[in-house]
Design a protein around this motif. Structure first.
Motif, PDB file in Angstrom:
ATOM      1  N   LYS A   1       0.834  -1.203   0.000  1.00  0.00           N
ATOM      2  CA  LYS A   1       0.000   0.000   0.000  1.00  0.00           C
ATOM      3  C   LYS A   1       0.865   1.248   0.000  1.00  0.00           C
ATOM      4  O   LYS A   1       0.567   2.240  -0.670  1.00  0.00           O
ATOM      5  CB  LYS A   1      -0.911   0.005   1.228  1.00  0.00           C
ATOM      6  N   TYR A   2       1.984   1.183   0.750  1.00  0.00           N
ATOM      7  CA  TYR A   2       2.896   2.319   0.802  1.00  0.00           C
ATOM      8  C   TYR A   2       3.498   2.592  -0.579  1.00  0.00           C
ATOM      9  O   TYR A   2       3.524   3.733  -1.038  1.00  0.00           O
ATOM     10  CB  TYR A   2       3.991   2.054   1.840  1.00  0.00           C
ATOM     11  N   PHE A   3       3.937   1.524  -1.243  1.00  0.00           N
ATOM     12  CA  PHE A   3       4.492   1.712  -2.592  1.00  0.00           C
ATOM     13  C   PHE A   3       3.446   2.313  -3.526  1.00  0.00           C
ATOM     14  O   PHE A   3       3.753   3.153  -4.364  1.00  0.00           O
ATOM     15  CB  PHE A   3       4.977   0.383  -3.169  1.00  0.00           C
ATOM     16  N   LEU A   4       2.191   1.879  -3.375  1.00  0.00           N
ATOM     17  CA  LEU A   4       1.145   2.355  -4.282  1.00  0.00           C
ATOM     18  C   LEU A   4       0.804   3.820  -4.039  1.00  0.00           C
ATOM     19  O   LEU A   4       0.358   4.510  -4.953  1.00  0.00           O
ATOM     20  CB  LEU A   4      -0.106   1.477  -4.165  1.00  0.00           C
ATOM     21  N   THR A   5       1.010   4.304  -2.804  1.00  0.00           N
ATOM     22  CA  THR A   5       0.724   5.719  -2.552  1.00  0.00           C
ATOM     23  C   THR A   5       1.635   6.609  -3.379  1.00  0.00           C
ATOM     24  O   THR A   5       1.313   7.766  -3.638  1.00  0.00           O
ATOM     25  CB  THR A   5       0.909   6.086  -1.069  1.00  0.00           C
ATOM     26  N   LYS A   6       2.772   6.073  -3.799  1.00  0.00           N
ATOM     27  CA  LYS A   6       3.691   6.885  -4.604  1.00  0.00           C
ATOM     28  C   LYS A   6       3.305   6.889  -6.075  1.00  0.00           C
ATOM     29  O   LYS A   6       3.966   7.529  -6.889  1.00  0.00           O
ATOM     30  CB  LYS A   6       5.110   6.326  -4.465  1.00  0.00           C
ATOM     31  N   THR A   7       2.279   6.128  -6.430  1.00  0.00           N
ATOM     32  CA  THR A   7       1.850   6.098  -7.829  1.00  0.00           C
ATOM     33  C   THR A   7       0.442   6.702  -7.934  1.00  0.00           C
ATOM     34  O   THR A   7      -0.140   7.117  -6.939  1.00  0.00           O
ATOM     35  CB  THR A   7       1.790   4.652  -8.355  1.00  0.00           C
TER      36      THR A   7
ATOM     37  N   VAL B   1      -7.695  -3.615 -12.826  1.00  0.00           N
ATOM     38  CA  VAL B   1      -6.456  -3.687 -13.600  1.00  0.00           C
ATOM     39  C   VAL B   1      -6.688  -3.242 -15.036  1.00  0.00           C
ATOM     40  O   VAL B   1      -5.853  -2.571 -15.644  1.00  0.00           O
ATOM     41  CB  VAL B   1      -5.860  -5.112 -13.544  1.00  0.00           C
ATOM     42  N   LYS B   2      -7.872  -3.561 -15.586  1.00  0.00           N
ATOM     43  CA  LYS B   2      -8.109  -3.190 -16.988  1.00  0.00           C
ATOM     44  C   LYS B   2      -8.218  -1.679 -17.187  1.00  0.00           C
ATOM     45  O   LYS B   2      -8.117  -1.201 -18.303  1.00  0.00           O
ATOM     46  CB  LYS B   2      -9.337  -3.913 -17.540  1.00  0.00           C
ATOM     47  N   GLU B   3      -8.420  -0.944 -16.088  1.00  0.00           N
ATOM     48  CA  GLU B   3      -8.484   0.512 -16.207  1.00  0.00           C
ATOM     49  C   GLU B   3      -7.100   1.163 -16.165  1.00  0.00           C
ATOM     50  O   GLU B   3      -6.972   2.354 -16.394  1.00  0.00           O
ATOM     51  CB  GLU B   3      -9.330   1.090 -15.059  1.00  0.00           C
ATOM     52  N   LEU B   4      -6.084   0.376 -15.836  1.00  0.00           N
ATOM     53  CA  LEU B   4      -4.744   0.937 -15.710  1.00  0.00           C
ATOM     54  C   LEU B   4      -4.012   0.899 -17.050  1.00  0.00           C
ATOM     55  O   LEU B   4      -4.260   0.027 -17.872  1.00  0.00           O
ATOM     56  CB  LEU B   4      -3.932   0.127 -14.691  1.00  0.00           C
ATOM     57  N   SER B   5      -3.102   1.859 -17.228  1.00  0.00           N
ATOM     58  CA  SER B   5      -2.271   1.814 -18.429  1.00  0.00           C
ATOM     59  C   SER B   5      -1.236   0.714 -18.253  1.00  0.00           C
ATOM     60  O   SER B   5      -1.066   0.164 -17.169  1.00  0.00           O
ATOM     61  CB  SER B   5      -1.577   3.150 -18.622  1.00  0.00           C
ATOM     62  N   LYS B   6      -0.555   0.411 -19.339  1.00  0.00           N
ATOM     63  CA  LYS B   6       0.451  -0.646 -19.294  1.00  0.00           C
ATOM     64  C   LYS B   6       1.539  -0.324 -18.262  1.00  0.00           C
ATOM     65  O   LYS B   6       1.973  -1.199 -17.503  1.00  0.00           O
ATOM     66  CB  LYS B   6       1.079  -0.802 -20.683  1.00  0.00           C
TER      67      LYS B   6
ATOM     68  N   MET C   1       1.252   1.627 -15.613  1.00  0.00           N
ATOM     69  CA  MET C   1       0.719   1.541 -14.252  1.00  0.00           C
ATOM     70  C   MET C   1       0.573   0.091 -13.819  1.00  0.00           C
ATOM     71  O   MET C   1       0.805  -0.250 -12.653  1.00  0.00           O
ATOM     72  CB  MET C   1      -0.636   2.255 -14.166  1.00  0.00           C
ATOM     73  N   THR C   2       0.191  -0.784 -14.766  1.00  0.00           N
ATOM     74  CA  THR C   2       0.091  -2.208 -14.435  1.00  0.00           C
ATOM     75  C   THR C   2       1.455  -2.743 -14.001  1.00  0.00           C
ATOM     76  O   THR C   2       1.557  -3.503 -13.033  1.00  0.00           O
ATOM     77  CB  THR C   2      -0.416  -3.009 -15.646  1.00  0.00           C
ATOM     78  N   ALA C   3       2.489  -2.309 -14.724  1.00  0.00           N
ATOM     79  CA  ALA C   3       3.839  -2.750 -14.353  1.00  0.00           C
ATOM     80  C   ALA C   3       4.224  -2.208 -12.976  1.00  0.00           C
ATOM     81  O   ALA C   3       4.833  -2.910 -12.169  1.00  0.00           O
ATOM     82  CB  ALA C   3       4.841  -2.297 -15.405  1.00  0.00           C
ATOM     83  N   GLN C   4       3.832  -0.958 -12.692  1.00  0.00           N
ATOM     84  CA  GLN C   4       4.103  -0.386 -11.368  1.00  0.00           C
ATOM     85  C   GLN C   4       3.406  -1.187 -10.279  1.00  0.00           C
ATOM     86  O   GLN C   4       3.973  -1.459  -9.222  1.00  0.00           O
ATOM     87  CB  GLN C   4       3.598   1.053 -11.304  1.00  0.00           C
TER      88      GLN C   4
ATOM     89  N   ASP D   1      11.368 -11.539 -16.331  1.00  0.00           N
ATOM     90  CA  ASP D   1      11.493 -11.924 -17.735  1.00  0.00           C
ATOM     91  C   ASP D   1      10.865 -10.827 -18.581  1.00  0.00           C
ATOM     92  O   ASP D   1       9.652 -10.698 -18.622  1.00  0.00           O
ATOM     93  CB  ASP D   1      10.792 -13.270 -17.961  1.00  0.00           C
ATOM     94  N   GLU D   2      11.688 -10.039 -19.226  1.00  0.00           N
ATOM     95  CA  GLU D   2      11.214  -8.909 -20.030  1.00  0.00           C
ATOM     96  C   GLU D   2      10.192  -8.062 -19.261  1.00  0.00           C
ATOM     97  O   GLU D   2       9.069  -7.868 -19.735  1.00  0.00           O
ATOM     98  CB  GLU D   2      10.579  -9.393 -21.331  1.00  0.00           C
ATOM     99  N   PRO D   3      10.561  -7.564 -18.084  1.00  0.00           N
ATOM    100  CA  PRO D   3       9.542  -6.903 -17.254  1.00  0.00           C
ATOM    101  C   PRO D   3       9.099  -5.554 -17.802  1.00  0.00           C
ATOM    102  O   PRO D   3       8.056  -5.052 -17.403  1.00  0.00           O
ATOM    103  CB  PRO D   3      10.248  -6.731 -15.911  1.00  0.00           C
ATOM    104  N   THR D   4       9.869  -4.973 -18.698  1.00  0.00           N
ATOM    105  CA  THR D   4       9.538  -3.613 -19.140  1.00  0.00           C
ATOM    106  C   THR D   4       9.209  -3.546 -20.616  1.00  0.00           C
ATOM    107  O   THR D   4       9.161  -2.470 -21.194  1.00  0.00           O
ATOM    108  CB  THR D   4      10.721  -2.667 -18.865  1.00  0.00           C
ATOM    109  N   LEU D   5       8.954  -4.695 -21.225  1.00  0.00           N
ATOM    110  CA  LEU D   5       8.660  -4.724 -22.658  1.00  0.00           C
ATOM    111  C   LEU D   5       7.437  -3.861 -22.966  1.00  0.00           C
ATOM    112  O   LEU D   5       6.392  -4.019 -22.354  1.00  0.00           O
ATOM    113  CB  LEU D   5       8.395  -6.170 -23.077  1.00  0.00           C
ATOM    114  N   GLY D   6       7.587  -2.961 -23.909  1.00  0.00           N
ATOM    115  CA  GLY D   6       6.448  -2.153 -24.321  1.00  0.00           C
ATOM    116  C   GLY D   6       6.183  -0.942 -23.450  1.00  0.00           C
ATOM    117  O   GLY D   6       5.217  -0.223 -23.666  1.00  0.00           O
ATOM    118  N   LEU D   7       7.034  -0.709 -22.435  1.00  0.00           N
ATOM    119  CA  LEU D   7       6.835   0.489 -21.610  1.00  0.00           C
ATOM    120  C   LEU D   7       7.654   1.643 -22.177  1.00  0.00           C
ATOM    121  O   LEU D   7       8.685   1.418 -22.818  1.00  0.00           O
ATOM    122  CB  LEU D   7       7.303   0.223 -20.181  1.00  0.00           C
ATOM    123  N   ASP D   8       7.210   2.875 -21.883  1.00  0.00           N
ATOM    124  CA  ASP D   8       8.006   3.988 -22.393  1.00  0.00           C
ATOM    125  C   ASP D   8       9.229   4.188 -21.508  1.00  0.00           C
ATOM    126  O   ASP D   8       9.359   3.632 -20.428  1.00  0.00           O
ATOM    127  CB  ASP D   8       7.162   5.254 -22.549  1.00  0.00           C
TER     128      ASP D   8
END
Lengths: 286, 316
Positions: A113-119, A127-132, A134-137, A154-161
């Motif tokens: 929850k603490y980590f999520l407060t920073k996002t 989850v379907k409402e989140l961007s790619k 944000m889902t990774a975050q 395994d390719e954790p950041t594929l397709g992220l900006d």
């Protein structure tokens, strides 16, 4: 238990296709290992075996456990992000946290929850409402709140900006990694992670072609800017690769000492991706 | 245990729409039908008889033999329950068909498998959801729907000066009629267990279309068996496999059908013929039929195979 992961003569066949050939590797605690290879080289196959998602032949132990036989036990101690956006689409963030808390003995929900407060992620988001990104975050927040001995990405950041990618690795390094933990990462964007790696493993056609720590690499591979004057002499030392930039030759050498190489020109540390390309080409010629 | 409970709650979260909303929507539909029926009758009556027919109707109800009213309410409750069983089976059918396939399709299986939950627990949680959780939610939905329906009826009776307690509420066989639905869910789960097991296996095994495997593989087996008997044994009326599948499906869709026998003739159900108590007895005694145990063995094998395949099949 000296090694977090130890593989001896690990083989995997799909029909007639040999996906892994006699893989031998030991990974000890506190390392950040980059597993690097071209597409179809067997990275994912190896990781699947390590995570207990598929069977393999040979001796494979992760934290002393046979991953395929006892995946559920193993998952108490390790965690993984297999790809971006594999979180179920229908679930709410709050439900995801609740479910993980109920099923995972080493999950700290307050930490998550603490980590999520920073996002920008809210507890009642699905989850379907989140961007790619944000889902990774979200996934990273979840994984970083699990007290695991081994983290596999395994390719954790594929397709992220690029902003998300940078933040992802920064968070991982600053908020998560310490010497008690071990991380294995595969990615195609080698240049983004090479500064955080302690070890690299190159894999090609199911075989491990290089397994070295970064210090060893810097002490045995050199990139040299060679002038036209020294060209002939440099060629005698058989560079692994050579490319011409602004009238100078950039050559990559494999050598046991720096002394001779230094006489040829300005010496730099080669990038992992250049080294990778060089070694892959060398293998092809051999 | 904590993990298993979390898995069941997880199924509820994902399928709340199907499990909880469906029974309430059906209830809302027949409540609306009641209301429309009443309004139409009332208006016609006002136009033609200046409202006397409804007055007479209510008077007649007040003087009617309670046994007849009870029988009428029984028929209403049992036939709506029969419809609920039918819908529940369809919902479970598609729930199971997707249960071990959808997460492979969207890749979320890799998240579920990153948690310390074994594949056995996962598969069994789907089976328990189909056999226990969904039927219990449906039962609750059915009871709520019936109560809303009766409340509305009471209001209509009150509007016409009748006493809903003596006419309606004291004539409802709550225990046996709702009990019949619950026992019906049990009979449904037990008879359909081999079907559920087969659906889980198809869902776990199938790479592209679990529906095709689930439906056409048994059909193919049925045809093969039929033609084998027809051509080799010259027995053209033997329909063995089809009959078994047909009966299991009939029992799954309509557990109220006589549980005593295992023949095609006995799979019809007429709510005016039997009371809730008789239904409960016949369904319970039907569960001692040896066919149930053969089905159980098939179900165990199918579920075990579903778990086995689930361990290594992570994609579609």
């Amino acid at each position: 238990m000296s090694h977090i992961l130890s593989a001896q003569n690990v083989n995997k066949k799909y029909g007639n296709f040999q996906a892994l050939k006699n893989v031998n590797i030991d990974i000890s605690k506190g390392k950040i290992v980059g597993l690097i290879g071209p597409n179809g080289a067997g990275k994912t196959t190896l990781l699947k075996s390590v995570l207990g998602l598929d069977s393999c032949d040979g001796e494979l132990k992760v934290l002393g456990i046979d991953p395929y036989k006892k995946r559920a036990d193993l998952m108490k101690e390790i965690c993984f992000i297999a790809d971006v956006a594999v979180l179920p689409k229908w679930i709410k963030v709050s439900q995801l946290l609740q479910f993980t808390e109920q099923t995972h003995p080493n999950f700290d929900v307050e930490q998550a929850k603490y980590f999520l407060t920073k996002t920008k992620i809210k507890m009642n988001h699905k989850v379907k409402e989140l961007s790619k990104g944000m889902t990774a975050q979200l996934h990273l927040a979840l994984v970083m709140s699990i007290d695991a001995k081994l983290l596999v990405l395994d390719e954790p950041t594929l397709g992220l900006d690029i902003l998300f990618r940078k933040q992802f690795y920064d968070n991982l390094l600053n908020d998560y990694f310490d010497n008690e933990r071990t991380i294995i990462i595969t990615t195609h964007q080698v240049e983004e992670i090479e500064h955080i790696l302690t070890d690299v493993v190159f894999i090609r056609e199911g075989e491990i072609v290089l397994n070295a720590n970064m210090d060893e690499l810097t002490n045995s591979y050199f990139e040299v800017m060679v002038n036209q004057d020294h060209y002939e002499e440099a060629m005698k030392h058989k560079p692994l690769t050579m490319r011409k930039v602004f009238g100078k030759y950039i050559m990559l050498f494999h050598s046991h000492s720096r002394d001779v190489i230094e006489t040829l020109g300005e010496v730099q540390r080669p990038s992992v991706s250049d080294l990778f390309v060089a070694l892959m080409q060398e293998e092809e010629q051999a | 245990m904590k993990t298993f409970k979390a898995l069941l709650i997880r199924e509820y979260w994902e399928h709340r729409g199907a499990f909880l909303k469906t029974p309430l929507i059906i209830g809302a539909v027949f409540t609306v039908i009641l209301l429309l029926g009443y309004l139409t009758t009332d208006r016609f009556d006002l136009k033609l008889n200046s409202g006397q027919a409804v007055e007479f109707g209510v008077k007649a109800l007040e003087n009617m033999d309670p046994a007849k009213i009870q029988a009428g309410i029984d028929i209403f409750m049992l036939s709506t329950e029969s419809l609920y069983h039918f819908v529940l089976f369809i919902i479970i059918f598609f729930f199971l068909l997707g249960s071990l396939y959808d997460d492979r399709k969207d890749g979320s299986i890799l998240f579920w498998k990153s948690l310390p939950v074994s594949d056995t627990q996962t598969v069994l949680s789907k089976l328990v959801t189909a056999t226990v959780v969904a039927p219990l939610i449906f039962t609750a939905g059915l009871i709520v729907s019936h109560l809303v329906f009766f409340l509305l009826t009471s209001i209509l009776l009150l509007l016409h000066g009748a006493n809903p307690f003596t006419i309606l509420w004291s004539n409802i066989n709550y225990f046996t009629n709702w009990g019949a639905f619950l026992v019906g869910c049990l009979a449904q789960a037990v008879w359909a267990l081999p079907v559920y097991g087969w659906l889980l296996f198809s869902s776990s095994f199938s790479k592209r279309r679990p529906f095709l495997l689930a439906v056409f593989a048994p059909m193919l087996a049925g045809f093969a068996w039929y033609w084998y008997n027809a051509l080799v044994n010259l027995d053209v009326i033997r329909i063995g496999v089809f009959k078994t599948i047909g009966l299991l499906m009939a029992k799954g869709l309509q557990p109220f059908t006589s549980g005593l026998g295992f023949t095609v003739e006995e799979i019809d159900f007429d709510p005016s013929e039997r009371t809730g108590m008789e239904l409960i007895q016949s369904m319970l005694s039907g569960l001692t039929n040896p066919s149930v145990y053969y089905g159980l063995i098939f179900a165990v094998v199918a579920v075990a195979l579903a778990i086995y395949v689930r361990r290594f099949r992570n994609a579609t």
